[in-house]
Design an enzyme around this catalytic site. Structure first.
Site, PDB file in Angstrom:
ATOM      1  N   ILE A   1       0.725  -1.243  -0.307  1.00  0.00           N
ATOM      2  CA  ILE A   1       0.059   0.369   0.248  1.00  0.00           C
ATOM      3  C   ILE A   1       0.882   0.426  -0.277  1.00  0.00           C
ATOM      4  CG2 ILE A   1      -1.302   0.969   1.141  1.00  0.00           C
ATOM      5  CD1 ILE A   1      -3.245  -1.867   2.186  1.00  0.00           C
ATOM      6  N   ASP A   2       0.796   2.196  -1.098  1.00  0.00           N
ATOM      7  CA  ASP A   2       1.114   3.541  -1.152  1.00  0.00           C
ATOM      8  C   ASP A   2       1.257   4.399  -0.004  1.00  0.00           C
ATOM      9  OD1 ASP A   2      -0.710   4.314  -2.257  1.00  0.00           O
ATOM     10  OD2 ASP A   2       0.392   4.056  -4.322  1.00  0.00           O
ATOM     11  N   SER A   3       1.876   5.809  -0.286  1.00  0.00           N
ATOM     12  CA  SER A   3       1.212   6.072   0.780  1.00  0.00           C
ATOM     13  C   SER A   3       0.041   7.138   0.686  1.00  0.00           C
ATOM     14  CB  SER A   3       2.776   7.473   0.790  1.00  0.00           C
ATOM     15  OG  SER A   3       2.590   7.960  -0.208  1.00  0.00           O
TER      16      SER A   3
END
Lengths: 411, 82
Positions: free
Chosen positions: B39-41
């Site tokens: 999961i990216d920021s």
């Protein structure tokens, strides 16, 4: 040395159909994509215009849920059209660094912007999602296309109102000529059938008010035309050098023979009444194509169905073609699909390409009485183009005084 | 009424699925948001904002960097409720 630039794939999601072939079939059948709007806000806000030509197939019928969440509708339509065009081109496998994107939109992520504004006012800044800006920025649609197809040569976005995606095709032609890529996805998209745009275009008296009969509201060149019909959707073309297309054995629809882009420097919304800028754009496209006005066999006009715009384009056509224009089979396809703003040029270019392929000028519906001041060869019947070589021009003009024309030649 | 740990996990899994498409049964307490779930920021912040609304809690930005695993987030939300 000038390269031959060819079209090997097309895709579109429009008010007439969810694909380019479905849209073309509906156009030839004389259908209209305009319908009464059923959204609650139409009545709630007492909008003076209660209809539009929304895309026939909604993106959530086609895309993954996560794609829907992460992209504004303008980008959703873009990747739908681009994927179709790519598959239609036989899913070529160029080096990613040799694949470019020349995309276009007139407005960008309007829904995202205005939904976020509502959220901010109702729930405060914390609830404004971090993806808001990446979704509303006008280059988001072209960026989504580049990420979908792994295009790394460039991903450029042209913003020129209703001329945007004709400019993007002209840009793609230039970029291929310059050797910046071997293959370019060109096109444009718009999704702004929103109360704000309906209210604004309505305030400037640009939209048809035929609320009781949407299907006949867009009537270019008719003596009773009263404005354009807002459309929605996207169209995409795969362009490549003929050398690249032939090396991979691709099917070739037609040649993009040239483009012409000019500006009026006259008025922010009104066209130059004499159509000089539009005429220069047509001449420039023909010059780049190495052709003369006498070579043109079909015209896909901009013709939005506004009283002033249709006359200005006619004057420009007259300046370029002289009296001969009255005998050239002409189509004003916005009568059927409405005005897709930033997506409209690419859609009409696709129709011009299919006209070349099928050797027919598609019908222009809804003309009950042709404006006697505009005696063009246009009407509800499909017009045959004959067996010889074809050269078609597709015109687009936009607020800001943008004029863009592409010339398409049979192969 | 405060939700149990299992209820928060189930609710969080729905938010993660909604944002990223990751199957809800892959969202387990020991999974790292970045290393396991990828999961990216920007998705993480979207999930945090949606979790604040769903669970009626506040998760300050400076706390988000401490939420390494799903279990960290579930524990934080359960405690923040009470």
């Amino acid at each position: 040395m000038t390269k031959k630039i060819v079209v090997t794939g097309i895709g579109a999601s429009t008010p007439l159909g969810g694909t380019a072939p479905d849209s073309w079939d509906a156009l030839l059948a004389g259908e209209s994509g305009a319908r009464s709007l059923t959204h609650e806000w139409v009545e709630e806000l007492q909008l003076p215009v209660t209809f539009a030509a929304e895309a026939k197939v909604r993106p959530d019928q086609v895309l993954e849920r996560v794609e829907i969440k992460r992209l504004d509708p303008v980008a959703q339509f873009s990747i739908i059209a681009a994927r179709e065009a790519w598959a239609d081109a036989g899913a070529p496998e160029p080096e990613p660094e040799r694949l470019g994107v020349d995309w276009a939109t007139g407005i960008g992520g309007l829904w995202t912007l205005l939904d976020a504004w509502d959220t901010l006012k109702e729930k405060g800044p914390r609830r404004v999602l971090p993806m808001t800006v990446p979704m509303l920025m006008p280059n988001a649609a072209g960026a989504a296309v580049s990420m979908t197809l792994n295009a790394r040569a460039f991903a450029r976005t042209d913003v020129a109102a209703c001329a945007s995606s004709t400019e993007s095709i002209s840009n793609a032609y230039d970029h291929l000529q310059q050797g910046l890529a071997d293959v370019v996805i060109a096109g444009g998209s718009e999704s702004c059938v929103h109360p704000i745009t309906l209210a604004s275009f309505s305030s400037m008296q640009a939209l048809s008010r035929r609320n009781d009969d949407p299907a006949t509201a867009s009537r270019p060149y008719d003596v009773s035309r009263d404005g354009f019909v807002m459309g929605e959707g996207a169209a995409a073309l795969v362009l490549e050098t003929e050398e690249h297309a032939k090396a991979r054995g691709a099917r070739i629809y037609a040649e993009i023979a040239g483009g012409g882009v000019t500006s009026d420097s006259y008025h922010i919304t009104a066209p130059d009444p004499e159509g000089w800028g539009a005429a220069r754009a047509m001449r420039a496209a023909l010059e780049q194509a190495g052709a003369s006005a006498d070579d043109v066999t079909h015209i896909n006009a901009h013709a939005t169905s506004t009283p002033v715009g249709d006359i200005a384009e006619y004057k420009a056509l007259l300046a370029v073609f002289g009296d001969r224009v009255h005998g050239i089979p002409l189509s004003a396809t916005k009568a059927s699909h409405g005005h897709l703003l930033g997506g409209t040029g690419a859609l009409e270019a696709i129709f011009a390409i299919l006209s070349v392929r099928d050797r027919v000028a598609p019908p222009t519906i809804n003309i009950t009485e042709l404006d006697p001041e505009i005696p063009l060869s246009v009407g509800a019947q499909t017009q045959p183009l004959g067996d010889g070589d074809q050269l078609v021009i597709s015109n687009s003009f936009g607020f800001g005084g943008h004029n863009a024309v592409v010339a398409i030649r049979s192969v | 009424m405060a939700l149990t740990k299992d209820e928060v996990l189930a609710g969080l899994a729905e938010l993660i699925n909604d944002e990223t498409g990751i199957a809800t049964d892959s969202v387990e307490l020991d999974k790292s948001f970045t290393d396991d779930l990828d999961i990216d920021s920007i998705s993480m912040m979207t999930i945090v904002v949606n979790a604040e609304e769903k669970f009626d809690v506040k998760i300050p930005d400076e706390e988000v960097k401490n939420l390494t695993t799903v279990g960290d987030a579930v524990t934080y939300i359960v405690n923040a409720q009470s």
